[in-house]
Design an enzyme around this catalytic site. Structure first.
Site, PDB file in Angstrom:
ATOM      1  N   GLY A  50     -10.262  -0.156  -2.130  1.00  0.00           N
ATOM      2  CA  GLY A  50      -9.502   1.086  -2.245  1.00  0.00           C
ATOM      3  C   GLY A  50      -8.043   0.952  -1.860  1.00  0.00           C
ATOM      4  N   CYS A  51      -7.641  -0.233  -1.441  1.00  0.00           N
ATOM      5  CA  CYS A  51      -6.230  -0.461  -1.122  1.00  0.00           C
ATOM      6  C   CYS A  51      -5.553  -1.125  -2.309  1.00  0.00           C
ATOM      7  CB  CYS A  51      -6.088  -1.367   0.096  1.00  0.00           C
ATOM      8  SG  CYS A  51      -6.480  -0.562   1.643  1.00  0.00           S
TER       9      CYS A  51
END
Length: 146
Positions: A50-51
């Protein structure tokens, strides 16, 4: 020092800095001071999902307290994870899992990050809390819960 005391200190440190470029510089400095993560943890299974940037996070339990190490290939993100580590390191899994990380809003971080960076920040917090929940479960199973 409790998690909330550390958050209050960080909020006070940022309070006197109005210019966001100066705040970013302060966050980058924190990232530069972050102790390096052991290279053996720079693996896909330590990457935070998710980064946008690559962020490696490792957590260990030492004497009932959580110890995080991390690194990122983006300087601002490295500073953000350094802030999170500063707040959560050295606390029990229960304290980390239950922590309300209000300093993020108090220093204006969430509203001054791009949407992708904000998502990354949430992913970092979620991963740190997931480690805490996992350690808490292991402690409960072995009968050493805090």
């Amino acid at each position: 020092m409790t998690i909330n005391q550390t958050q209050d200190r960080i909020a006070a440190d940022f309070e006197g800095i109005d210019d966001w470029m100066d705040r970013y510089a302060m966050i980058i400095d924190l990232g530069n001071e972050l102790p390096p993560i052991d290279e053996r943890f720079k693996t896909p299974d330590h990457l935070i999902e998710g980064c946008q940037s690559r962020v490696w996070l490792n957590a260990e339990l030492q004497d009932g307290k959580m110890q995080f190490t991390a690194d990122s290939d983006a300087i601002i993100v490295k500073g953000i994870i350094a802030l999170l580590i500063e707040v959560l390191n050295g606390h029990t899994p229960t304290e980390v899992a239950d922590a309300d990380l209000y300093f993020i809003d108090r220093i204006g971080l969430s509203e001054n990050l791009s949407p992708t960076r904000s998502n990354g920040l949430l992913a970092m917090v979620r991963q740190m809390k997931m480690y805490a929940v996992a350690f808490k479960a292991i402690e409960q199973k072995s009968g050493t819960a805090d």
